[in-house]
Design an enzyme around this catalytic site. Structure first.
Site, PDB file in Angstrom:
ATOM      1  N   LYS A 170      42.299  42.744  33.300  1.00  0.00           N
ATOM      2  CA  LYS A 170      41.423  43.356  32.454  1.00  0.00           C
ATOM      3  C   LYS A 170      42.090  43.767  31.259  1.00  0.00           C
ATOM      4  CE  LYS A 170      38.517  45.750  36.115  1.00  0.00           C
ATOM      5  NZ  LYS A 170      38.230  46.856  36.667  1.00  0.00           N
ATOM      6  N   LYS A 192      27.398  38.186  38.609  1.00  0.00           N
ATOM      7  CA  LYS A 192      26.383  38.781  37.681  1.00  0.00           C
ATOM      8  C   LYS A 192      26.546  38.240  36.338  1.00  0.00           C
ATOM      9  CE  LYS A 192      26.333  43.081  36.006  1.00  0.00           C
ATOM     10  NZ  LYS A 192      25.655  43.998  35.465  1.00  0.00           N
ATOM     11  N   LYS A 231      32.322  31.852  42.870  1.00  0.00           N
ATOM     12  CA  LYS A 231      31.389  32.837  43.440  1.00  0.00           C
ATOM     13  C   LYS A 231      30.251  33.234  42.759  1.00  0.00           C
ATOM     14  CE  LYS A 231      33.244  36.992  44.626  1.00  0.00           C
ATOM     15  NZ  LYS A 231      34.274  37.971  44.925  1.00  0.00           N
TER      16      LYS A 231
END
Ligand code: TRP
Length: 353
Positions: free
Chosen positions: A135, A219, A216
């Site tokens: 991140k 979103k 996977k």
């Protein structure tokens, strides 16, 4: 439905820390960031399992808004997503009568405990967290809240003295840290916390992208056909499944050479609660087209009631507020107890009442 547990801590009330055992049900805690819409992977891989644990465990489900702001958020969206998150969980089977569903920032104790735990946590251990590195890499500025994220997560877990923590693979390292901090606190002061165990769901419920079964379902997938949302209408669900990528050949079976069909079999198995083997037998010789149409029907049958219930719930903010209040009240009771104990053990003077 049986769930497998990592060891036998579940069936007994003993624990590895030597902390006093509880006569009540073991505690399950998990949390999710209010990210907005849930997809089929979240539902089949996680939320369904949480729903199944409600009768056997004392369950705490947190919507972690304090974690959410470790990366920049638009305030109005954060608030809306917190409600969306709750409405989706309830629609997907989390029952506020049986579980405590709360907003992290409503309960005093998460950040307080995080502070104490942070004072036992080596800086290097936080800097080595792979999710922090990932991140941080993507940010222009790295704020210290992002570094502290796993300590707050440990506090979420230890505040309720959780025995079992359902998490995805990507959270295992954070859970390890929570275990380390529990042990560190117990050693430094005296036995206080259970050392929590991860509960990783069945592998069959690992749902992949419909357009690229090597990754996977997510979103953030730029291909909007790759992901089925709980809020998708039946036509949309059907279109996405019928246009999902398949593999060479025509046989409906599980195999490394058949990632697309294997994914559809996993989805079908999860929504119908039937074994993959039984499905392979049923569809032997039937071909992909027939199979996809049946999968689409099965997914719609499972998701549509969830979608309709969600649409109803999201209209009723007063009801959602009441659910959050009841959850926070219950969570706060436990939180006060833990916090008082922790503060006493570290040597803080008790506030006169
Ligand atoms: N970090 C978790 C995630 O992004 C969310 C989370 C916060 C969590 N606190 C937790 C999960 C405590 C389990 C237990 O998925």
């Amino acid at each position: 439905m049986t769930h497998s547990f990592p060891n036998d801590t579940m069936s007994s009330t003993t624990n590895t820390s030597g902390a006093p055992s509880t006569a009540t049900r073991p505690v399950v805690l998990t949390c999710a960031q209010p990210t907005g819409r849930l997809h089929l992977g979240n539902y089949l891989g996680a939320v369904i399992n949480w729903g199944r644990m409600q009768d056997d465990y004392e369950c705490y489900f947190g919507v972690v808004d304090q974690h959410a702001i470790t990366l920049p958020k638009v305030p109005t969206e954060l608030r809306r997503n917190t409600y969306t998150c709750l409405a989706q969980y309830i629609a997907a089977g989390i029952d506020p009568e049986r579980s405590h569903i709360f907003v992290q920032s409503h309960v005093i104790g998460h950040t307080e405990l995080a502070w104490v735990l942070g004072c036992l946590c080596p800086l290097g251990q936080l800097e080595r967290m792979t999710q922090f590195k990932d991140k941080a890499h993507k940010q222009e500025f790295v704020y210290s809240g992002l570094l502290y994220y796993p300590v707050l997560m440990a506090a979420d877990i230890l505040l309720y003295n959780a025995h079992v923590v359902p998490v995805g693979e990507d959270q295992k390292q954070h859970l390890e840290l929570a275990r380390d901090l529990a042990e560190k606190f117990n050693r430094t002061f005296s036995p206080t916390f259970n050392v929590p165990e991860a509960f990783i769901g069945k592998t069959g419920a690992r749902i992949m992208s419909l357009q690229n079964p090597a990754s996977k379902m997510s979103k953030s997938d730029p291909n909007t056909n790759a992901t089925i949302y709980l809020t998708d209408t039946p036509d949309v669900v059907r279109r996405k499944i019928l246009s999902s990528v398949t593999d060479s050949g025509s046989e409906v079976r599980v195999g490394e050479d058949k990632p697309g069909i294997t994914n559809l079999l996993a989805i079908m198995s999860a929504v119908t609660e039937r074994e993959m083997g039984a499905l392979e037998e049923e569809f032997a010789g039937k071909g992909y087209g027939v199979f996809k149409a049946v999968v689409a029907d099965a997914v719609i049958a499972r998701l549509d009631p969830v979608r309709l219930r969600y649409e109803e719930l999201i209209q009723d903010t007063a009801h959602l507020d009441a659910v959050f209040k009841a959850g926070a009240d219950a969570a706060q009771k436990t939180a006060w107890k833990t916090l008082a104990k922790v503060h006493r053990k570290v040597g803080f003077v008790e506030r006169a009442r």
